[in-house]
Design a protein around this motif. Structure first.
Motif, PDB file in Angstrom:
ATOM      1  N   LYS A  18      75.075 -17.847   5.705  1.00 42.33           N
ATOM      2  CA  LYS A  18      73.893 -17.891   5.156  1.00 42.33           C
ATOM      3  C   LYS A  18      74.072 -17.056   3.580  1.00 42.33           C
ATOM      4  CE  LYS A  18      70.333 -16.685   7.413  1.00 42.33           C
ATOM      5  NZ  LYS A  18      69.347 -15.803   8.310  1.00 42.33           N
ATOM      6  N   GLY A  19      75.286 -16.472   3.513  1.00 46.00           N
ATOM      7  CA  GLY A  19      75.521 -15.917   2.166  1.00 46.00           C
ATOM      8  C   GLY A  19      74.965 -14.598   2.171  1.00 46.00           C
ATOM      9  N   GLU A  20      74.639 -13.957   3.159  1.00 48.14           N
ATOM     10  CA  GLU A  20      74.131 -12.435   3.152  1.00 48.14           C
ATOM     11  C   GLU A  20      75.330 -11.406   3.280  1.00 48.14           C
ATOM     12  OE1 GLU A  20      71.567 -12.667   6.504  1.00 48.14           O
ATOM     13  OE2 GLU A  20      70.127 -14.011   5.336  1.00 48.14           O
ATOM     14  N   PHE A  21      75.202 -10.352   2.761  1.00 49.38           N
ATOM     15  CA  PHE A  21      76.073  -9.563   2.807  1.00 49.38           C
ATOM     16  C   PHE A  21      75.355  -8.104   2.795  1.00 49.38           C
ATOM     17  CE2 PHE A  21      78.421 -12.865   1.153  1.00 49.38           C
ATOM     18  CZ  PHE A  21      79.424 -12.937   2.027  1.00 49.38           C
ATOM     19  N   PHE A  22      75.771  -7.031   3.805  1.00 44.60           N
ATOM     20  CA  PHE A  22      75.523  -5.833   3.825  1.00 44.60           C
ATOM     21  C   PHE A  22      75.942  -4.796   2.469  1.00 44.60           C
ATOM     22  CE2 PHE A  22      76.308  -1.577   4.986  1.00 44.60           C
ATOM     23  CZ  PHE A  22      75.198  -1.011   5.016  1.00 44.60           C
ATOM     24  N   THR A  23      75.153  -4.362   1.888  1.00 47.33           N
ATOM     25  CA  THR A  23      75.354  -3.631   0.844  1.00 47.33           C
ATOM     26  C   THR A  23      75.661  -2.050   1.097  1.00 47.33           C
ATOM     27  OG1 THR A  23      73.819  -4.904  -0.300  1.00 47.33           O
ATOM     28  CG2 THR A  23      74.738  -2.992  -1.606  1.00 47.33           C
ATOM     29  N   PRO A  24      76.827  -1.433   1.103  1.00 49.08           N
ATOM     30  CA  PRO A  24      77.207   0.021   1.556  1.00 49.08           C
ATOM     31  C   PRO A  24      76.291   0.848   0.846  1.00 49.08           C
ATOM     32  CG  PRO A  24      79.135  -1.320   1.442  1.00 49.08           C
ATOM     33  CD  PRO A  24      78.035  -2.164   0.721  1.00 49.08           C
ATOM     34  N   THR A  25      75.960   1.928   1.483  1.00 50.04           N
ATOM     35  CA  THR A  25      75.110   2.970   0.978  1.00 50.04           C
ATOM     36  C   THR A  25      75.716   3.615  -0.468  1.00 50.04           C
ATOM     37  OG1 THR A  25      74.049   3.566   3.140  1.00 50.04           O
ATOM     38  CG2 THR A  25      73.842   5.229   1.478  1.00 50.04           C
ATOM     39  N   PRO A  26      77.018   4.058  -0.538  1.00 46.91           N
ATOM     40  CA  PRO A  26      77.388   4.250  -1.771  1.00 46.91           C
ATOM     41  C   PRO A  26      77.120   3.597  -3.065  1.00 46.91           C
ATOM     42  CG  PRO A  26      78.917   4.668  -0.104  1.00 46.91           C
ATOM     43  CD  PRO A  26      77.948   3.952   0.505  1.00 46.91           C
ATOM     44  N   PHE A  27      77.291   2.297  -2.786  1.00 47.99           N
ATOM     45  CA  PHE A  27      77.141   1.237  -3.914  1.00 47.99           C
ATOM     46  C   PHE A  27      75.439   1.187  -4.316  1.00 47.99           C
ATOM     47  CE2 PHE A  27      81.156  -0.436  -2.082  1.00 47.99           C
ATOM     48  CZ  PHE A  27      81.753  -0.281  -3.210  1.00 47.99           C
ATOM     49  N   VAL A  28      74.510   1.327  -3.381  1.00 44.36           N
ATOM     50  CA  VAL A  28      73.281   1.378  -3.467  1.00 44.36           C
ATOM     51  C   VAL A  28      72.809   2.664  -4.330  1.00 44.36           C
ATOM     52  CG1 VAL A  28      70.883   1.767  -2.541  1.00 44.36           C
ATOM     53  CG2 VAL A  28      72.661   0.330  -1.417  1.00 44.36           C
ATOM     54  N   ASN A  29      73.689   3.876  -4.060  1.00 46.86           N
ATOM     55  CA  ASN A  29      73.214   4.841  -4.877  1.00 46.86           C
ATOM     56  C   ASN A  29      73.689   4.816  -6.185  1.00 46.86           C
ATOM     57  OD1 ASN A  29      72.123   6.112  -2.489  1.00 46.86           O
ATOM     58  ND2 ASN A  29      74.272   7.186  -2.104  1.00 46.86           N
ATOM     59  N   LEU A  30      74.953   4.132  -6.426  1.00 48.44           N
ATOM     60  CA  LEU A  30      75.334   3.901  -7.705  1.00 48.44           C
ATOM     61  C   LEU A  30      74.583   3.027  -8.503  1.00 48.44           C
ATOM     62  CD1 LEU A  30      77.942   4.366  -9.563  1.00 48.44           C
ATOM     63  CD2 LEU A  30      79.096   2.390  -8.607  1.00 48.44           C
ATOM     64  N   ALA A  31      73.960   1.884  -7.912  1.00 48.54           N
ATOM     65  CA  ALA A  31      73.169   1.153  -8.450  1.00 48.54           C
ATOM     66  C   ALA A  31      71.854   1.920  -9.026  1.00 48.54           C
ATOM     67  CB  ALA A  31      72.773  -0.078  -7.793  1.00 48.54           C
ATOM     68  N   HIS A  32      71.471   2.736  -8.152  1.00 48.57           N
ATOM     69  CA  HIS A  32      70.169   3.595  -8.721  1.00 48.57           C
ATOM     70  C   HIS A  32      70.432   4.267  -9.766  1.00 48.57           C
ATOM     71  CE1 HIS A  32      66.897   3.195  -5.428  1.00 48.57           C
ATOM     72  NE2 HIS A  32      68.069   2.380  -4.890  1.00 48.57           N
ATOM     73  N   LYS A  33      71.684   4.855  -9.891  1.00 46.96           N
ATOM     74  CA  LYS A  33      72.208   5.782 -10.809  1.00 46.96           C
ATOM     75  C   LYS A  33      72.295   4.886 -12.056  1.00 46.96           C
ATOM     76  CE  LYS A  33      76.276   8.545 -12.288  1.00 46.96           C
ATOM     77  NZ  LYS A  33      76.795   7.875 -13.530  1.00 46.96           N
ATOM     78  N   TYR A  34      72.821   3.849 -12.334  1.00 50.63           N
ATOM     79  CA  TYR A  34      73.020   3.033 -13.300  1.00 50.63           C
ATOM     80  C   TYR A  34      71.666   2.429 -13.769  1.00 50.63           C
ATOM     81  CZ  TYR A  34      77.953   2.233 -12.471  1.00 50.63           C
ATOM     82  OH  TYR A  34      79.291   2.341 -12.218  1.00 50.63           O
ATOM     83  N   ILE A  35      70.466   2.272 -12.927  1.00 46.11           N
ATOM     84  CA  ILE A  35      69.407   1.843 -13.250  1.00 46.11           C
ATOM     85  C   ILE A  35      68.784   3.091 -14.133  1.00 46.11           C
ATOM     86  CG2 ILE A  35      66.984   1.308 -12.602  1.00 46.11           C
ATOM     87  CD1 ILE A  35      68.500  -0.129 -10.154  1.00 46.11           C
ATOM     88  N   SER A  36      68.979   4.218 -13.486  1.00 47.92           N
ATOM     89  CA  SER A  36      68.428   5.398 -14.290  1.00 47.92           C
ATOM     90  C   SER A  36      68.561   5.780 -15.661  1.00 47.92           C
ATOM     91  CB  SER A  36      68.541   6.874 -13.302  1.00 47.92           C
ATOM     92  OG  SER A  36      68.076   6.708 -12.086  1.00 47.92           O
ATOM     93  N   GLU A  37      69.988   5.586 -15.808  1.00 48.51           N
ATOM     94  CA  GLU A  37      70.905   5.564 -17.062  1.00 48.51           C
ATOM     95  C   GLU A  37      70.255   4.552 -18.129  1.00 48.51           C
ATOM     96  OE1 GLU A  37      74.876   5.322 -16.108  1.00 48.51           O
ATOM     97  OE2 GLU A  37      75.187   7.375 -15.237  1.00 48.51           O
TER      98      GLU A  37
END
Length: 208
Positions: A18-37
């Motif tokens: 189905k093309g679904e992939f779990f996103t590991p928490t460290p990558f989620v946290n990094l994404a939030h950091k990038y969005i904040s920047e």
């Protein structure tokens, strides 16, 4: 670590199909950091945030938002998120982003789109294509890209990118951007849309 296991209970082969992939928490946290920047530390308060491929809310569940919408294809994912107490401040709803009519959207979200509010799509959409590289047409992924959005993309001349589900997600968001100029995108996806030959028409349209 324990709550992350919820995302892994579905057989990996099923999710891959189905093309679904779990996103590991460290990558989620990094994404939030990038969005904040990029958008400022107050983006969770400033933006209406919509995760339109939310699964069990793995991109948002460790954070609080002023106005958060989480939609997913499977009602069971919403049930799991509610049972686990994830993002209780969010409006959660079952929604097939590539097939359902926008009439199914919650009033608050639809009004945000139509009124020009600042909206951020925070998403990790499915990446599946119609068939795997090197396999014949009709393989186990055959037909996965056949959605209502595909026909619209073809009519609008978006080329071979129509075969990829994440390109379809971006296309529909692009349609929202024609209505609301204050829509931003934060996305996990392969970088092929930036350079791949099959995405030439996609780039011509999307990056306008």
């Amino acid at each position: 670590q324990l709550t992350a296991l919820v995302d892994r209970l579905v057989e990996d082969s099923v999710r891959r199909n189905k093309g679904e992939f779990f996103t590991p928490t460290p990558f989620v946290n990094l994404a939030h950091k990038y969005i904040s920047e990029t958008f400022g530390e107050d983006w969770k308060e400033k933006f209406v945030v919509w995760d339109n491929s939310a699964g069990t809310l793995n991109l948002t569940r460790d954070y609080k938002f002023k106005e958060l919408y989480c939609s997913t294809l499977e009602q069971s994912d919403i049930d799991t998120a509610n049972q686990m107490g994830y993002n209780m401040e969010a409006t959660k709803f079952q929604f097939d982003f590539l097939n359902d009519s926008d009439e199914k959207l919650p009033d608050g979200l639809r009004n945000a789109i139509e009124s020009g509010k600042e909206i951020l799509f925070l998403i990790n959409p499915p990446y599946a294509t119609a068939n795997n590289m090197g396999t014949k047409e009709g393989s186990h992924k055959g037909g996965v890209s056949k959605t209502n959005i595909v026909e619209q993309m073809k009519k609008d001349g978006w080329g071979a990118s129509t075969q990829n589900l994440y390109a379809q997600f971006l296309y529909k968001i692009h349609r929202y951007q024609k209505v609301n100029k204050n829509i931003k995108i934060s996305i996990f996806c392969p970088p092929l849309f930036l350079s791949g030959g099959s995405y030439e028409k996609f780039r011509e349209n999307f990056f306008k």
